[in-house]
Design an enzyme around this catalytic site. Structure first.
Site, PDB file in Angstrom:
ATOM      1  N   ASN A  45      12.986  20.119   3.581  1.00 56.16           N
ATOM      2  CA  ASN A  45      11.904  19.158   3.825  1.00 56.16           C
ATOM      3  C   ASN A  45      11.519  19.196   5.306  1.00 56.16           C
ATOM      4  O   ASN A  45      12.364  19.408   6.195  1.00 56.16           O
ATOM      5  CB  ASN A  45      12.265  17.749   3.353  1.00 56.16           C
ATOM      6  CG  ASN A  45      13.521  17.183   3.957  1.00 56.16           C
ATOM      7  OD1 ASN A  45      14.460  17.910   4.279  1.00 56.16           O
ATOM      8  ND2 ASN A  45      13.582  15.877   4.119  1.00 56.16           N
ATOM      9  N   ILE A  46      10.227  19.012   5.543  1.00 60.18           N
ATOM     10  CA  ILE A  46       9.681  19.066   6.901  1.00 60.18           C
ATOM     11  C   ILE A  46       8.785  17.842   7.085  1.00 60.18           C
ATOM     12  O   ILE A  46       7.712  17.768   6.476  1.00 60.18           O
ATOM     13  CB  ILE A  46       8.864  20.363   7.125  1.00 60.18           C
ATOM     14  CG1 ILE A  46       9.728  21.604   6.814  1.00 60.18           C
ATOM     15  CG2 ILE A  46       8.318  20.421   8.561  1.00 60.18           C
ATOM     16  CD1 ILE A  46       8.941  22.900   6.701  1.00 60.18           C
ATOM     17  N   CYS A  56       8.066  18.413   1.018  1.00 61.70           N
ATOM     18  CA  CYS A  56       9.393  18.403   0.399  1.00 61.70           C
ATOM     19  C   CYS A  56      10.005  19.805   0.390  1.00 61.70           C
ATOM     20  O   CYS A  56       9.289  20.819   0.434  1.00 61.70           O
ATOM     21  CB  CYS A  56       9.300  17.929  -1.044  1.00 61.70           C
ATOM     22  SG  CYS A  56       8.885  16.188  -1.238  1.00 61.70           S
ATOM     23  N   GLU A  58      11.383  21.435  -2.068  1.00 66.48           N
ATOM     24  CA  GLU A  58      11.009  22.234  -3.239  1.00 66.48           C
ATOM     25  C   GLU A  58       9.664  22.910  -3.028  1.00 66.48           C
ATOM     26  O   GLU A  58       9.462  24.082  -3.359  1.00 66.48           O
ATOM     27  CB  GLU A  58      10.917  21.336  -4.482  1.00 66.48           C
ATOM     28  CG  GLU A  58      12.193  20.620  -4.856  1.00 66.48           C
ATOM     29  CD  GLU A  58      12.355  19.260  -4.171  1.00 66.48           C
ATOM     30  OE1 GLU A  58      11.977  19.130  -2.975  1.00 66.48           O
ATOM     31  OE2 GLU A  58      12.856  18.337  -4.818  1.00 66.48           O
ATOM     32  N   CYS A  96       6.368  17.214  -6.527  1.00 70.11           N
ATOM     33  CA  CYS A  96       7.045  18.512  -6.658  1.00 70.11           C
ATOM     34  C   CYS A  96       7.154  18.928  -8.123  1.00 70.11           C
ATOM     35  O   CYS A  96       7.031  20.109  -8.444  1.00 70.11           O
ATOM     36  CB  CYS A  96       8.419  18.480  -6.004  1.00 70.11           C
ATOM     37  SG  CYS A  96       8.301  18.463  -4.208  1.00 70.11           S
TER      38      CYS A  96
HETATM   39  N1  THU Z   1      12.133  14.877  -0.344  1.00 70.73           N
HETATM   40  C1  THU Z   1      12.232  16.185  -0.711  1.00 70.73           C
HETATM   41  O1  THU Z   1      12.308  17.081   0.134  1.00 70.73           O
HETATM   42  N2  THU Z   1      12.227  16.477  -2.034  1.00 70.73           N
HETATM   43  C2  THU Z   1      12.098  15.540  -3.020  1.00 70.73           C
HETATM   44  O2  THU Z   1      11.909  15.906  -4.169  1.00 70.73           O
HETATM   45  C3  THU Z   1      12.210  14.130  -2.698  1.00 70.73           C
HETATM   46  C4  THU Z   1      11.997  13.776  -1.278  1.00 70.73           C
HETATM   47  C5  THU Z   1      12.110  14.550   1.078  1.00 70.73           C
HETATM   48  C6  THU Z   1      10.785  14.033   1.569  1.00 70.73           C
HETATM   49  C7  THU Z   1      11.190  13.258   2.790  1.00 70.73           C
HETATM   50  O3  THU Z   1      11.267  14.141   3.891  1.00 70.73           O
HETATM   51  C8  THU Z   1      12.592  12.765   2.468  1.00 70.73           C
HETATM   52  O4  THU Z   1      13.037  13.536   1.371  1.00 70.73           O
HETATM   53  C9  THU Z   1      12.660  11.295   2.121  1.00 70.73           C
HETATM   54  O5  THU Z   1      11.760  10.966   1.138  1.00 70.73           O
END
Ligand code: THU
Length: 134
Positions: A45-46, A56, A58, A96
């Site tokens: 995640n970025i 996210c 994914e 996602c």
């Molecule tokens: N996040 C993901 O990377 N994947 C997901 O499916 C759920 C949420 C990240 C987004 C954000 O940077 C952090 O988790 C908190 O929501």
């Protein structure tokens, strides 16, 4: 999927927690996406100060793969947790799931992991039934 391959995907997803850029939520997520050719694309995640542009893990993995010409996928492993410490399963968010549905078949496997030996596998159809498509 073979157990050894599942473990490999989980290991790669866990490694990606180190690259997560999450200064706002401190919630680190890592993903490892397996193509039908057996190649693995990873993602983290970025986040962004304006929140909305955050991406996210994914989608990072999917977009990396699609931008390199890959459009057929078998599975994805996902891990996540506060400050990078995995305590619970980290199922993909709704956005996602919809992005996965664009490229992945109904029996695409989503490996939700806490470690290489504690995981559960769900299909995309289970996580996003009756998905929208054109
Ligand atoms: N996040 C993901 O990377 N994947 C997901 O499916 C759920 C949420 C990240 C987004 C954000 O940077 C952090 O988790 C908190 O929501």
């Amino acid at each position: 999927m073979e157990k050894i391959l599942i473990e490999k995907l989980i290991k790669k997803a866990i490694e990606m927690l180190n690259f997560s850029y999450a200064p706002y939520s401190n919630f680190h997520v890592g993903a490892a996406l397996l193509t039908s050719e057996g190649k693995i694309y990873t993602g983290c995640n970025i986040e962004n100060a304006a929140y909305g542009p955050s991406n996210c893990a994914e989608r990072t993995a999917i977009f990396k793969a699609v931008s390199e010409g890959k459009k057929e996928f078998e599975a994805i492993a996902i891990v996540g947790g506060k400050n990078g410490k995995i305590e619970n399963f980290c199922p993909p968010c709704g956005v996602c799931r919809q992005v996965l549905a664009e490229f992945c078949k109904k029996d695409f496997e989503i490996v939700l992991a806490k470690s290489t030996n504690e995981y559960k596998i769900m299909t995309l159809e289970q996580l996003l039934p009756e998905s929208f498509s054109l």
